[in-house]
Design a protein around this motif. Structure first.
Motif, mmCIF file in Angstrom:
data_model
loop_
_atom_site.group_PDB
_atom_site.id
_atom_site.type_symbol
_atom_site.label_atom_id
_atom_site.label_comp_id
_atom_site.label_asym_id
_atom_site.label_seq_id
_atom_site.Cartn_x
_atom_site.Cartn_y
_atom_site.Cartn_z
ATOM 1 N N PHE A 281 -15.080 -37.937 -51.736
ATOM 2 C CA PHE A 281 -14.920 -37.586 -50.321
ATOM 3 C C PHE A 281 -16.242 -36.661 -50.045
ATOM 4 C CE2 PHE A 281 -13.403 -34.977 -46.813
ATOM 5 C CZ PHE A 281 -12.408 -35.801 -46.369
ATOM 6 N N THR A 282 -16.596 -37.019 -48.637
ATOM 7 C CA THR A 282 -17.942 -36.476 -48.170
ATOM 8 C C THR A 282 -17.572 -35.212 -47.352
ATOM 9 O OG1 THR A 282 -18.865 -38.762 -48.005
ATOM 10 C CG2 THR A 282 -19.949 -37.063 -46.609
ATOM 11 N N TRP A 283 -18.267 -34.243 -47.798
ATOM 12 C CA TRP A 283 -18.352 -33.148 -47.046
ATOM 13 C C TRP A 283 -19.598 -32.661 -46.319
ATOM 14 C CZ3 TRP A 283 -14.180 -30.302 -46.088
ATOM 15 C CH2 TRP A 283 -12.937 -30.539 -46.947
ATOM 16 N N GLY A 284 -19.656 -32.412 -45.067
ATOM 17 C CA GLY A 284 -20.853 -32.015 -44.230
ATOM 18 C C GLY A 284 -20.884 -31.110 -43.380
ATOM 19 N N VAL A 285 -21.696 -30.818 -42.515
ATOM 20 C CA VAL A 285 -22.027 -30.081 -41.415
ATOM 21 C C VAL A 285 -22.938 -30.683 -40.421
ATOM 22 C CG1 VAL A 285 -21.905 -27.797 -42.716
ATOM 23 C CG2 VAL A 285 -24.233 -28.911 -42.562
ATOM 24 N N ALA A 286 -22.283 -30.343 -39.199
ATOM 25 C CA ALA A 286 -22.955 -30.829 -38.146
ATOM 26 C C ALA A 286 -23.559 -30.303 -36.904
ATOM 27 C CB ALA A 286 -21.671 -31.740 -37.291
ATOM 28 N N THR A 287 -24.904 -30.773 -36.150
ATOM 29 C CA THR A 287 -25.291 -30.431 -35.254
ATOM 30 C C THR A 287 -25.680 -31.353 -34.197
ATOM 31 O OG1 THR A 287 -27.386 -30.696 -35.891
ATOM 32 C CG2 THR A 287 -26.576 -28.689 -36.360
ATOM 33 N N ALA A 288 -26.296 -30.880 -33.022
ATOM 34 C CA ALA A 288 -26.765 -32.036 -31.797
ATOM 35 C C ALA A 288 -27.841 -31.689 -31.289
ATOM 36 C CB ALA A 288 -25.876 -31.953 -30.758
ATOM 37 N N SER A 289 -28.825 -32.341 -31.111
ATOM 38 C CA SER A 289 -30.378 -32.330 -30.825
ATOM 39 C C SER A 289 -30.527 -31.204 -29.658
ATOM 40 C CB SER A 289 -30.963 -33.615 -30.347
ATOM 41 O OG SER A 289 -30.358 -34.239 -29.425
ATOM 42 N N PHE A 290 -29.783 -31.339 -28.523
ATOM 43 C CA PHE A 290 -30.063 -30.428 -27.494
ATOM 44 C C PHE A 290 -29.658 -29.121 -27.673
ATOM 45 C CE2 PHE A 290 -29.235 -28.531 -23.251
ATOM 46 C CZ PHE A 290 -30.730 -28.763 -22.515
ATOM 47 N N GLN A 291 -28.486 -28.944 -28.672
ATOM 48 C CA GLN A 291 -27.973 -27.808 -28.714
ATOM 49 C C GLN A 291 -28.572 -26.757 -29.969
ATOM 50 O OE1 GLN A 291 -23.739 -29.634 -29.594
ATOM 51 N NE2 GLN A 291 -23.383 -27.573 -28.872
ATOM 52 N N ILE A 292 -29.793 -27.267 -30.543
ATOM 53 C CA ILE A 292 -30.356 -26.796 -31.543
ATOM 54 C C ILE A 292 -31.895 -26.764 -31.574
ATOM 55 C CG2 ILE A 292 -28.368 -26.736 -33.133
ATOM 56 C CD1 ILE A 292 -30.099 -28.765 -34.800
ATOM 57 N N GLU A 293 -32.396 -27.653 -30.797
ATOM 58 C CA GLU A 293 -33.741 -28.219 -31.075
ATOM 59 C C GLU A 293 -34.836 -27.053 -30.340
ATOM 60 O OE1 GLU A 293 -33.742 -32.759 -32.352
ATOM 61 O OE2 GLU A 293 -34.882 -31.970 -30.295
#
Length: 457
Positions: free
Chosen positions: A25-37
């Motif tokens: 099973f794949t566990w991960g975390v997520a972001t988006a470009s405009f929100q963090i860069e």
């Protein structure tokens, strides 16, 4: 234990008997470009619709902008080290379309190289790379020509997908064409809450059609250029429940889910828009050309599912619905009800109604809370409880036969929360926006402990 000793962290883990606890099973975390860069003018990056929206008075809480965000553009190496130290299997990120192409559609090599270096470091750390091509930051010059209301934008999106899948060939584990087309279409063009801030149901339906057309065209380019990578789409889903058991209220809840869920899933998995959309929104049907629906209904390797809360509905007395309040329930900083059962219900419903439902990844699930650093720690017990209950809901859906392959917590770190600016904190990691100091919250430490134990076991 002495009174001065720290309290042990509550565990953060799925039910031990669930496949979610196993290595596959794949566990991960997520972001988006405009929100963090941040770095919105660096290395030739063009303006996006969100830059313009942020600069429009009254559109974003406190007048916040994405100009600095989490300064990930300059801190990406340390951020990747932080992700790897959490022990996750995968990182979901998005590419900034305005960073990699100029107004004439020519590649901006400096912007492309930023993502190549980022993906290479993720791979070196043993992390799978889940890349979203479009997480809402449409280049402003395309919006100036009509944005997603202009059919040409779908073809420009396909050119962008073609360029990036050629440039990043072999570096990406999994591509998602779009993130949450419902938000792009309805919040951006239907009620104006998001960029570009237009308000017309007819606009929303036409924008949705062009978004999904762009998705289908993009999948063709991805398959041709990077056949070893998975290809899919990420959609947000809403659970609607009736205020009463009356047939009218039950119908209202069905219409809500049709508008939030089947508006996207119908074209993708059945090659047709739900007929009831026309009764819900009369006179707003989009212009659909011959062959469009077949292009949209490209086979998917996976469906990304984003879920946050449910909505209670009652009939408006006609052919629509009215959202109603649920009293005395747990809510997050966003004011959203905590309702894990809704995630299980949706997954089971999709499996029963869409026989060709592809494997599912939970690509976003999480909550905002007003987190503060106290003596170098952030105690976010509600988030740990929230995630544990949603893990359990997904485990029940898997037990019922839904093919769920992975789970990405939203978000890796606090970031720019769109129209709510920096006030709402969704991260496992706290960000001090003045100093850019990252502090792992209790939820991050508990997640890290679970992932370490899973790998050892």
């Amino acid at each position: 234990m002495s009174s001065s000793s720290p309290s042990p962290l509550p565990p953060l883990a799925p039910p031990p008997q669930s496949p979610m606890a196993l290595p596959g099973f794949t566990w991960g975390v997520a972001t988006a470009s405009f929100q963090i860069e941040g770095a919105t003018h660096a290395d030739g990056r063009l303006a996006s619709i969100w830059d313009t929206f942020c600069d429009t008075p009254g559109k974003v809480l406190n007048g916040d902008t994405g100009a600095n965000a989490c300064d990930h553009f300059n801190r990406w190496e340390a951020d990747v080290d932080m992700i790897a130290a959490l022990g996750v299997d995968a990182y979901r990120l998005s590419l900034a379309w305005p960073r990699v192409m100029d107004e004439k559609g020519r590649p901006n090599q400096k912007g492309i190289d930023f993502y190549k270096h980022l993906l290479d470091r993720l791979e070196a750390k043993g992390l799978q790379r889940f890349v979203t091509l479009y997480h809402w930051d449409l280049p402003q010059h395309l919006e100036d020509r009509g944005g997603w209301l202009n059919r040409d934008t779908a073809y420009r999106f396909a050119e962008y997908a073609d360029l990036m899948s050629r440039e990043l060939q072999g570096r990406v584990t999994s591509y998602a064409s779009l993130n949450e087309p419902w938000c792009s279409a309805f919040l951006g063009y239907g009620n104006g809450h998001h960029a570009p801030g237009r308000s017309s149901v007819r606009y929303a339906r036409q924008a949705m059609h062009h978004l999904l057309l762009g998705h289908g065209l993009a999948l063709q380019a991805l398959k041709a250029n990077d056949p070893g990578a998975q290809r899919g789409i990420v959609a947000n889903f809403g659970r609607g429940t009736p205020e009463t058991s009356s047939p009218a209220d039950v119908r209202a809840a069905q219409l809500f889910e049709l508008q939030h869920n089947d508006w996207v899933l119908g074209p993708l998995l059945k090659g047709a828009y739900p007929a009831d959309l026309d009764s819900l929104w009369p006179g707003s049907a989009p212009l659909v050309l011959e062959g469009d629906m077949a292009t949209i209904a490209q086979p998917l390797d996976f469906l990304g599912a984003n879920y946050y809360f449910r909505t209670q509905l009652k009939s408006d007395g006609g052919h629509g619905y009215i959202e109603t309040d649920v009293p005395n329930v747990e809510r997050t900083q966003m004011g959203w009800e905590v309702y894990p059962q809704g995630l299980e219900d949706l997954l089971r419903d999709f499996k029963s109604r869409y026989p060709n439902l592809p494997p599912v990844f939970i690509t976003e699930n999480g909550m905002a809370s007003d987190d503060q650093v106290e003596a170098g720690q952030v105690h976010d017990a509600q988030r740990i409880s929230f995630l544990n209950r949603h893990f359990a809901a997904v485990a029940r859906a898997i037990e019922a036969g839904v093919d769920v392959r992975g789970y990405f917590v939203w978000s890796l770190m606090d970031n720019f929360e769109w129209a709510f600016g920096y006030e709402r904190r969704f991260g496992l990691v706290h960000v001090d926006y003045q100093t850019q100091q990252r502090t792992l919250k209790d939820s991050a430490l508990a997640f890290q402990a679970f992932l370490a134990a899973r790998k050892q076991g």
